[in-house]
Write an enzyme that holds these catalytic residues in place. Structure first.
Site, PDB file in Angstrom:
ATOM      1  CD  GLU A  35      -3.018  -0.957   2.254  1.00 39.55           C
ATOM      2  OE1 GLU A  35      -3.395   0.163   2.657  1.00 39.55           O
ATOM      3  OE2 GLU A  35      -3.390  -2.013   2.782  1.00 39.55           O
ATOM      4  CB  CYS A  41       2.489   4.308  12.326  1.00 41.78           C
ATOM      5  SG  CYS A  41       3.073   5.687  13.283  1.00 41.78           S
ATOM      6  CG  HIS A 438       8.053  28.179  38.119  1.00 41.40           C
ATOM      7  ND1 HIS A 438       6.927  27.484  38.502  1.00 41.40           N
ATOM      8  CD2 HIS A 438       7.754  29.505  38.248  1.00 41.40           C
ATOM      9  CE1 HIS A 438       5.989  28.345  38.874  1.00 41.40           C
ATOM     10  NE2 HIS A 438       6.463  29.581  38.725  1.00 41.40           N
TER      11      HIS A 438
HETATM   12  C1  LIG Z   1      -6.118   4.416  14.905  1.00 41.56           C
HETATM   13  C2  LIG Z   1      -4.760   4.058  15.408  1.00 41.56           C
HETATM   14  C3  LIG Z   1      -4.032   4.955  16.141  1.00 41.56           C
HETATM   15  C4  LIG Z   1      -2.772   4.627  16.618  1.00 41.56           C
HETATM   16  N1  LIG Z   1      -2.074   5.533  17.335  1.00 41.56           N
HETATM   17  C5  LIG Z   1      -0.850   5.208  17.808  1.00 41.56           C
HETATM   18  C6  LIG Z   1      -0.090   6.145  18.537  1.00 41.56           C
HETATM   19  O1  LIG Z   1      -0.520   7.276  18.764  1.00 41.56           O
HETATM   20  N2  LIG Z   1       1.148   5.781  18.981  1.00 41.56           N
HETATM   21  C7  LIG Z   1       1.660   4.530  18.742  1.00 41.56           C
HETATM   22  O2  LIG Z   1       2.778   4.240  19.163  1.00 41.56           O
HETATM   23  N3  LIG Z   1       0.960   3.623  18.047  1.00 41.56           N
HETATM   24  C8  LIG Z   1      -0.279   3.934  17.572  1.00 41.56           C
HETATM   25  N4  LIG Z   1      -0.976   3.019  16.842  1.00 41.56           N
HETATM   26  C9  LIG Z   1      -0.363   1.700  16.621  1.00 41.56           C
HETATM   27  C10 LIG Z   1       0.668   1.766  15.484  1.00 41.56           C
HETATM   28  O3  LIG Z   1       0.069   2.307  14.342  1.00 41.56           O
HETATM   29  C11 LIG Z   1       1.204   0.381  15.216  1.00 41.56           C
HETATM   30  O4  LIG Z   1       1.711  -0.181  16.399  1.00 41.56           O
HETATM   31  C12 LIG Z   1       2.319   0.428  14.180  1.00 41.56           C
HETATM   32  O5  LIG Z   1       1.862   0.980  12.959  1.00 41.56           O
HETATM   33  C13 LIG Z   1       2.886  -0.963  13.948  1.00 41.56           C
HETATM   34  O6  LIG Z   1       3.919  -0.873  13.030  1.00 41.56           O
HETATM   35  P1  LIG Z   1       4.348  -2.107  12.115  1.00 41.56           P
HETATM   36  O7  LIG Z   1       5.503  -1.607  11.326  1.00 41.56           O
HETATM   37  O8  LIG Z   1       4.487  -3.319  12.930  1.00 41.56           O
HETATM   38  O9  LIG Z   1       3.108  -2.383  11.158  1.00 41.56           O
HETATM   39  P2  LIG Z   1       2.113  -1.468  10.215  1.00 41.56           P
HETATM   40  O10 LIG Z   1       2.269  -0.059  10.583  1.00 41.56           O
HETATM   41  O11 LIG Z   1       0.844  -2.134  10.360  1.00 41.56           O
HETATM   42  O12 LIG Z   1       2.755  -1.670   8.797  1.00 41.56           O
HETATM   43  C14 LIG Z   1       2.727  -2.874   8.123  1.00 41.56           C
HETATM   44  C15 LIG Z   1       2.881  -2.595   6.647  1.00 41.56           C
HETATM   45  O13 LIG Z   1       3.080  -3.819   5.977  1.00 41.56           O
HETATM   46  C16 LIG Z   1       2.360  -3.820   4.760  1.00 41.56           C
HETATM   47  N5  LIG Z   1       2.138  -5.201   4.394  1.00 41.56           N
HETATM   48  C17 LIG Z   1       1.463  -6.148   5.070  1.00 41.56           C
HETATM   49  N6  LIG Z   1       1.512  -7.326   4.459  1.00 41.56           N
HETATM   50  C18 LIG Z   1       2.236  -7.119   3.330  1.00 41.56           C
HETATM   51  C19 LIG Z   1       2.642  -7.965   2.269  1.00 41.56           C
HETATM   52  N7  LIG Z   1       2.359  -9.264   2.259  1.00 41.56           N
HETATM   53  N8  LIG Z   1       3.360  -7.420   1.264  1.00 41.56           N
HETATM   54  C20 LIG Z   1       3.680  -6.097   1.263  1.00 41.56           C
HETATM   55  N9  LIG Z   1       3.333  -5.272   2.247  1.00 41.56           N
HETATM   56  C21 LIG Z   1       2.629  -5.778   3.273  1.00 41.56           C
HETATM   57  C22 LIG Z   1       1.103  -3.059   5.112  1.00 41.56           C
HETATM   58  O14 LIG Z   1       0.477  -2.547   3.941  1.00 41.56           O
HETATM   59  C23 LIG Z   1       1.650  -1.976   6.014  1.00 41.56           C
HETATM   60  O15 LIG Z   1       2.024  -0.834   5.279  1.00 41.56           O
HETATM   61  C24 LIG Z   1      -2.237   3.346  16.335  1.00 41.56           C
HETATM   62  C25 LIG Z   1      -2.965   2.431  15.584  1.00 41.56           C
HETATM   63  C26 LIG Z   1      -4.200   2.782  15.113  1.00 41.56           C
HETATM   64  C27 LIG Z   1      -4.958   1.781  14.293  1.00 41.56           C
END
Ligand SMILES: Cc1cc2nc3c(=O)[nH]c(=O)nc-3n(C[C@H](O)[C@H](O)[C@H](O)COP(=O)(O)OP(=O)(O)OC[C@H]3O[C@@H](n4cnc5c(N)ncnc54)[C@H](O)[C@@H]3O)c2cc1C
Length: 459
Positions: A35, A41, A438
């Protein structure tokens, strides 16, 4: 076949940070993304929600301008413009990651990646191989069997961020960080909001006093809260939705335009070839050791797809540690007991370490200090007197800082002090003797610590 030292699957804050660190360490690196760069995030989580919440906060300030001696006439919101701003901020951040990939000479491979045995990934029919493959595929909104999401009337967080029009009435199921952030946002915009929480307290992972304070603040703002309650059935056949809610007093049927299901996340482990390679999972999480190695040599996993707190900063920290270990550095395993958690509704919540209940359950003899923002000069000047800082120390041995819990304006920017203090094994007296500026909200940390040692000045 293209060959790399490291290929990262997924470009969230886990994946893209890992790729940058890998490149810094001299590895030829590629990242696969189906995507937008930046993952949940940047595109659907941390960043766009904070943009929405900023609009809500500005709107609240404008509505209460007279509290600051100001007259602002005809305050109104443009829901579409608020959503558009949030999407613009997210797009800008994603483009920033694109720039960082280029700057760090990381190849971006667009498409769905599937793992293959022999340290390979197939994308769009082409195989790429690497010495090390790091899985960072993240997670999505979890669906409850009693609350299937149709994306229109029963929605997850993605839809909640891009609704075509503002609902008049909304039910938010689940009161974790995501649930309460959206509840606050929609309430501020003028939606009638009801939160349904299965557990006895809102924000159930927080210290009980914080949960109670948030409940009071939310109720004061007009958010309806139902705790120890469960949505057992939804009926979407009419104009809106009807939710049957089981409460301690019996069953109630709530009507709304939309239900937001915010009951947690489900990892993206399907169809990515885990079974073909033989990578072990437990329920929906990929099993890893302290260095994020899976059971199959050469394959690693980090971020939301692994056990541990599902937070952006955790995903990034895991990724950095993982590649530094691959590079042969001496690395220290991540301390999951010292990860800060933040919630950005108003009032904000920030915490790290043990809650009072957890400390007692672990058998600690504890010393607690608390400082309310009502006694803080900066909070009074800012018109933000709701909330407090609460600190928990071990009373028996050397004053170890066991936990820190904050609720109030701007506290998410204050919690790092406690994280650093705990990392450096700082005692209460050392915090107390570190002069705080402060007037700042951060003085409340020093005063809360002083309270624990019966030396508080402003109470
Ligand atoms: C509404 C919301 C608010 C949030 N707010 C916070 C916050 O304020 N602070 C905080 O610390 N965390 C927050 N989070 C949590 C945070 O977004 C996640 O913990 C973080 O994004 C996890 O990172 P990641 O790299 O593990 O995975 P993701 O960010 O989920 O990224 C995974 C990526 O892998 C890609 N992908 C998956 N499978 C495949 C594939 N087979 N081939 C190619 N690409 C693939 C996806 O498209 C995606 O881009 C929030 C989450 C949500 C839903």
């Amino acid at each position: 076949m293209s060959k790399y030292d490291i290929i990262v699957l997924g470009s969230g804050p886990g994946g893209y940070v890992t790729a940058i660190r890998a490149s810094q360490l001299g590895f030829k690196t590629a990242i696969v993304e189906k995507e937008s760069l930046g993952g949940v995030c940047l595109n659907w989580g941390c960043i766009p929600t904070k943009a929405l919440l900023k609009s809500a906060q500005v709107f609240e300030y404008l509505k209460h301008a007279e509290d600051y001696g100001l007259t602002v006439k005809d305050v109104d919101k443009d829901f579409d413009a608020v959503v558009k701003r949030s999407r613009g901020v997210a797009d800008g951040m994603s483009k920033g990651v694109q720039f960082l990939m280029k700057k760090n000479k990381i190849d971006v491979i667009e498409g769905f990646g599937k793992l293959k045995p022999g340290k390979k990934i197939e994308v769009n029919g082409k195989d790429y191989s690497a010495d090390h493959i790091i899985i960072a595929t993240g997670a999505r909104s979890r669906e409850l069997p009693s609350l299937p999401q149709d994306g229109k009337k029963v929605i997850g967080y993605r839809e909640a961020m891009t609704l075509p029009s503002q609902p008049k009435k909304m039910i938010v199921v689940g009161s974790g960080a995501i649930g309460v952030e959206f509840a606050y946002f929609y309430k501020s915009m003028g939606t009638e909001v009801t939160i349904v929480e299965f557990l006895p307290n809102v924000v159930p992972v927080e210290d009980e006093e914080v949960s109670k304070q948030l409940e009071r603040s939310f109720k004061k703002s007009g958010i309806n809260i139902m705790t120890s309650s469960e949505v057992t059935k939804v009926d979407t056949s009419g104009d809106g939705v009807k939710a049957t809610v089981k409460t301690q007093k019996g069953e109630e049927v709530l009507e709304a335009d939309i239900i937001l299901s915010a009951v947690g996340i489900k990892s993206n482990i399907e169809n990515i070839g885990l079974e073909d390679v033989g990578i072990a999972v437990d329920r929906d999480k990929i099993l890893v050791n302290n260095y994020y190695q899976t059971n199959i040599p050469g394959y690693y996993a980090i971020g939301d797809v692994t056990p541990g707190q599902a937070l952006a900063h955790v995903a990034s920290a895991e990724g950095i540690l993982c590649v530094e270990k691959i590079a042969g550095h001496h690395v220290e395993a991540l301390d999951y007991g010292n990860i800060p958690g933040c919630t950005y509704c108003s009032p904000e919540i920030a915490s790290v370490g043990l809650t009072e209940k957890q400390a007692k359950e672990k058998g600690y003899e504890i010393k607690i200090g608390k400082f309310p923002f009502s006694a803080s000069g900066k909070a009074s000047a800012g018109g933000n007197k709701d909330g407090f800082v609460k600190v928990i120390f071990d009373a028996k041995y050397g004053g170890e800082w066991l936990g820190c819990h904050m609720i109030g304006a701007g506290v998410t920017d204050m919690i790092a002090e406690a994280v650093l203090g705990r990392k450096l094994e700082t005692t209460g007296h050392e915090v107390l003797k570190a002069v705080h500026p402060h007037p700042t909200m951060s003085e409340a940390v020093m005063e809360a610590v002083a309270d624990a040692y019966d030396e508080v000045i402003h109470l």
